[in-house]
Design an enzyme around this catalytic site. Structure first.
Site, PDB file in Angstrom:
ATOM      1  N   GLU A  95      19.180 -73.386  -7.308  1.00  0.00           N
ATOM      2  CA  GLU A  95      20.400 -72.618  -7.544  1.00  0.00           C
ATOM      3  C   GLU A  95      20.194 -71.115  -7.678  1.00  0.00           C
ATOM      4  O   GLU A  95      21.143 -70.342  -7.568  1.00  0.00           O
ATOM      5  CB  GLU A  95      21.116 -73.179  -8.784  1.00  0.00           C
ATOM      6  CG  GLU A  95      21.724 -74.534  -8.485  1.00  0.00           C
ATOM      7  CD  GLU A  95      22.140 -75.313  -9.733  1.00  0.00           C
ATOM      8  OE1 GLU A  95      23.328 -75.392 -10.005  1.00  0.00           O
ATOM      9  OE2 GLU A  95      21.250 -75.850 -10.420  1.00  0.00           O
TER      10      GLU A  95
ATOM     11  N   LYS B 271       8.043 -75.010   2.556  1.00  0.00           N
ATOM     12  CA  LYS B 271       9.051 -75.312   3.586  1.00  0.00           C
ATOM     13  C   LYS B 271      10.359 -75.794   2.941  1.00  0.00           C
ATOM     14  O   LYS B 271      11.441 -75.284   3.256  1.00  0.00           O
ATOM     15  CB  LYS B 271       8.502 -76.367   4.537  1.00  0.00           C
ATOM     16  CG  LYS B 271       9.407 -76.635   5.710  1.00  0.00           C
ATOM     17  CD  LYS B 271       8.692 -77.476   6.758  1.00  0.00           C
ATOM     18  CE  LYS B 271       9.619 -77.688   7.938  1.00  0.00           C
ATOM     19  NZ  LYS B 271       8.882 -77.905   9.173  1.00  0.00           N
TER      20      LYS B 271
ATOM     21  N   LEU C 167       5.648 -75.576  -4.735  1.00  0.00           N
ATOM     22  CA  LEU C 167       5.209 -76.953  -4.468  1.00  0.00           C
ATOM     23  C   LEU C 167       5.163 -77.230  -2.976  1.00  0.00           C
ATOM     24  O   LEU C 167       4.260 -77.897  -2.484  1.00  0.00           O
ATOM     25  CB  LEU C 167       6.153 -77.939  -5.154  1.00  0.00           C
ATOM     26  CG  LEU C 167       6.231 -77.815  -6.686  1.00  0.00           C
ATOM     27  CD1 LEU C 167       7.324 -78.716  -7.233  1.00  0.00           C
ATOM     28  CD2 LEU C 167       4.895 -78.148  -7.331  1.00  0.00           C
TER      29      LEU C 167
ATOM     30  N   LYS D  46       9.203 -73.915 -11.660  1.00  0.00           N
ATOM     31  CA  LYS D  46      10.565 -73.742 -12.170  1.00  0.00           C
ATOM     32  C   LYS D  46      11.550 -74.191 -11.086  1.00  0.00           C
ATOM     33  O   LYS D  46      11.156 -74.500  -9.961  1.00  0.00           O
ATOM     34  CB  LYS D  46      10.819 -72.281 -12.510  1.00  0.00           C
ATOM     35  CG  LYS D  46       9.840 -71.689 -13.518  1.00  0.00           C
ATOM     36  CD  LYS D  46      10.145 -70.202 -13.685  1.00  0.00           C
ATOM     37  CE  LYS D  46       9.077 -69.501 -14.489  1.00  0.00           C
ATOM     38  NZ  LYS D  46       9.241 -68.031 -14.438  1.00  0.00           N
TER      39      LYS D  46
ATOM     40  N   GLY E 171      19.127 -83.754  -0.863  1.00  0.00           N
ATOM     41  CA  GLY E 171      18.855 -82.896   0.288  1.00  0.00           C
ATOM     42  C   GLY E 171      17.848 -81.814  -0.039  1.00  0.00           C
ATOM     43  O   GLY E 171      17.514 -80.976   0.792  1.00  0.00           O
TER      44      GLY E 171
HETATM   45 MO1  MOS Z   1      24.109 -78.006  -9.809  1.00  0.00          MO
HETATM   46  S1  MOS Z   1      26.008 -77.187  -9.835  1.00  0.00           S
HETATM   47  O1  MOS Z   1      23.711 -77.908 -11.472  1.00  0.00           O
HETATM   48  O2  MOS Z   1      24.414 -79.618  -9.280  1.00  0.00           O
END
Ligand code: MOS
Length: 712
Positions: free
Chosen positions: A679, A607, A604, A675, A463
């Site tokens: 997360e 959006k 990159l 990078k 996703g």
């Molecule tokens: Mo993420 S928790 O490293 O899939």
């Protein structure tokens, strides 16, 4: 004509919204039958299973239990540090509640479910331990924090640094269990071709890990196992490792000689595929009168299962985020009668930045210093833990741009001093950080006589936009428009790539895709293809390709972390500025505004990047205010086992979220200069909200989630 840097909409978007995208449990397979898992209602128990009634239910093909399940050679083998020990009906035990104890296979899903109700189970249990706080005396030091980092660290002299401090903060922060809960539940379709060859349609963040696990469990050659995962309806970490249901479905298919489909129920998602462990974190800070840190301690205790080890590495960022000569960190684990925890949305940094960044806010309050100013006074100009320069770090510009956009300069220092009518208003901020990772990856690229480019790598799109950005990278490397490029992924018969976890797919697989496309371009140029011009003449290229005798040209590449990169420390950084409003009767806490800025190397696709950042920030709001898995201490059973009881943020919980993408040139981090962004958005977010709640109310909540009862 560059595609990289353009905000191209997801190339897979149309397939997804029109229902053309086929997920693992929708793939049409002839002769298909259905499996349902029966799971325990006790933990730390011996089980006796009576299947006579279930076996005679209509449509039933097999009922597998520890009594009759085939012995599997590799049932307990861990294939690597991110792999898990599975529960595959090999013994008469239910180590945790909701553990698999039987698999029922029937000709329809409904009949499998009905028969599963008729499996009778007797338990003998000698008591259950699931409370982390009650077992702290049993804490032990694991070998690593997370899969690879040392559990402890120390530099300088922390006691001396505290001795020299003008002010000290010493506080304990706690975070609770969370479950990933992607929209698409784990599910698969398993098809054997004879005894020695297996094909699995799975929903996975790491198909090569699934292949390795299935090969190990069943004693097959890896080349005889094929895993296909074209679309994944969310992962968040729980689809990063293979879990028990996967091998049990394959086992059911082998026993019945039929293709078998198995989909976990939503309640089963709360026990069978990992979760974020609870953490108890003590942070001690010392600073001089001007706010310069003189000492930092961060000690983390989290839970793991009795079967396996996973440690939430919550103190890793504390080692490197701020300049301080004296820093010590530690990670400890307590074994409980619970399932094994796993990677969850910035494992470590999400929970660890909550503790560290709230502690810094407490320090700023004690010093009567602006919390942003405190961060700037302790800005790390190089990585103080690894003692290396950063490959790039535009965190200062993140602070400045987000603060300016938010209007931070107008903030009043004293808690409870800002109002909006009857509402208490609080402004809080925190730093975001996540390491930039890269693993070895491979890819292939080809072009046919019609000028169509096909680029392939085994990788996953969970996703995040992998389909799209890989096509962009390949198009630019080859020098053709992006609509000429098709990118295929999600199949172990394609070139091998790493797990899509740790925010590393763009850097790892992206580097390999770029290298393969460059290798193809080099081949074509050597043959005299008109690809050299700064402005590509597509018609000339097409004419050249059409008159070639080869049906296609092809190149492959494999990339890994560059040696040069090891001289630098690489992390994504960011800053969150959050406004909360709380009504004076303490009936509601709302995040009303948030401006965050991130720097993560080359942008990159602004959006897809924007949606990754927003997603992380929404997780952060969930972590701060809503998400909480409750376990019954009497039997270890999760009681919040659906999306009515387990609260995730919904549209009404989320205000306008503003994201600033700060440009950052990084010549060292990897071939594409980007990078990870998947997360970093959650990190620091819970702290920024907790700090805003303190600014609004004067009440310091050190225990997540921040619910109204904790403000009373
Ligand atoms: Mo993420 S928790 O490293 O899939």
């Amino acid at each position: 004509m560059t595609a990289v840097g353009k905000g191209i909409a997801r190339l897979d978007a149309r397939a997804k919204v029109t229902g053309k995208a086929q997920y693992a449990a929708e793939v049409p397979v002839a002769n298909l039958v259905h499996a349902v898992l029966v799971t325990s209602t006790q933990a730390a128990a011996k089980v006796a299973v009576d299947v006579k009634d279930a076996e005679h239910a209509p449509g039933v093909l097999a009922v597998l239990t520890h009594h009759n399940a085939p012995k599997l050679p590799g049932a307990k083998t861990k294939t690597g540090p991110v792999d898990r020990v599975l529960q595959l009906l090999q013994e008469d035990e239910a180590p945790y509640n909701d553990c698999p104890i039987a698999v029922v296979v029937a000709d329809t899903l409904e009949r499998a479910r009905a028969a599963a109700e008729r499996v009778a189970v007797r338990y003998s249990s000698g008591g259950v331990q699931t409370e982390l706080r009650e077992r702290l005396a049993e804490a032990y030091a694991p070998k690593t924090a997370g899969p690879r980092e040392p559990a402890d660290s120390s530099r300088g002299d922390v006691p001396a640094g505290l001795e020299a401090a003008f002010v000290q903060i010493d506080a304990t922060y706690t975070t609770t269990n969370q479950h990933h809960n992607p929209m698409e539940m784990h599910g698969l379709t398993a098809v054997w071709q004879g005894e020695q060859s297996l094909t699995v349609y799975d929903t996975s963040q790491g198909i090569f890990g699934v292949r390795k696990k299935l090969a190990t469990v069943f004693g097959l050659a890896e080349s005889n196992v094929r895993v296909i995962s074209r679309y994944v309806g969310g992962g968040f970490g729980c689809k990063g490792s293979p879990w028990s249901h996967l091998a049990l479905c394959a086992l059911a298919a082998r026993v019945t000689g039929r293709p078998v489909r198995l989909v976990l129920t939503r309640p089963q998602m709360f026990s069978l595929v990992g979760y974020r462990p609870r953490t108890i974190q003590r942070v001690v800070l010392g600073a001089d009168a001007r706010g310069k840190l003189t000492a930092v301690r961060h000690d983390v205790t989290s839970e793991t299962s009795r079967l396996d080890e996973f440690s939430e590495p919550s103190a890793l960022q504390t080692r490197m985020l701020y300049a301080c000569p004296n820093v010590a960190t530690s990670h400890r684990l307590v074994r409980l009668d619970v399932p094994t925890p796993t990677f969850t949305r910035a494992p470590g940094e999400a929970t660890g930045t909550f503790a560290l960044e709230v502690a810094l806010d407490e320090l700023a309050t004690a010093l009567k210093l602006d919390p942003l100013e405190l961060r700037l006074r302790n800005y790390a100009e190089r990585d103080p833990h690894e003692d290396k320069p950063w490959s790039s770090k535009e965190l200062r510009r993140c602070y400045q741009q987000a603060a300016e956009r938010f209007g931070w300069a107008a903030r009043r220092l004293d808690p409870g001093s800002q109002r909006d009518g009857k509402l208490l208003v609080g402004w809080g901020m925190a730093t975001a950080t996540y390491p930039a990772k890269q693993s070895a990856a491979s890819a292939s690229a080809r072009i046919d006589r019609e000028g169509r480019v096909l680029v392939q790598a085994g990788t996953q799109d969970i996703g995040t936009g992998t389909y799209t950005i890989m096509a962009q990278i390949a198009a630019d490397a080859l020098g053709v428009p992006v609509d000429r490029v098709r990118f295929e992924l999600g199949d172990t018969s394609l070139p091998e790539t790493p797990v899509s976890g740790g925010s590393q797919t763009a850097s790892s697989t992206g580097s390999a895709v770029q290298a393969a496309a460059l290798a193809l371009k080099k081949k074509l140029l050597a043959l005299g293809a008109p690809l050299r011009a700064p402005e590509l003449d597509l018609r000339a290229l097409d004419a050249w390709l059409a008159q070639r005798t080869e049906p296609e040209h092809r190149a492959e590449a494999r990339t890994e972390e560059k040696a040069e990169r090891k001289r630098y420390s690489s992390h994504s950084f960011g800053a969150h500025f959050v406004e909360v409003k709380i009504d004076a009767d303490l009936r509601q806490i709302r995040v009303t505004r948030c401006v965050s800025a991130f720097a993560a190397g080359k942008i990159l696709n602004p959006k897809t990047a924007h949606s990754q950042y927003i997603g992380g920030m929404v997780w952060g709001i969930g972590l701060a205010l809503l998400e909480h898995t409750a376990r019954d201490p009497r039997n270890g059973r999760v009681v919040t086992r659906d999306l009515a009881d387990y609260h995730v943020p919904v549209h009404a919980d989320i205000p306008e979220l503003e994201v600033i993408q700060v440009h950052e040139r990084d010549p060292y981090v990897n071939e594409i200069g980007a990078k990870g962004i998947g997360e970093v958005g959650i990190t620091g977010m819970a702290a920024a909200i907790a700090n805003a709640v303190h600014h609004a109310t004067g009440k310091r909540v050190r225990d997540l989630p921040i619910t109204l009862d904790k403000l009373l």
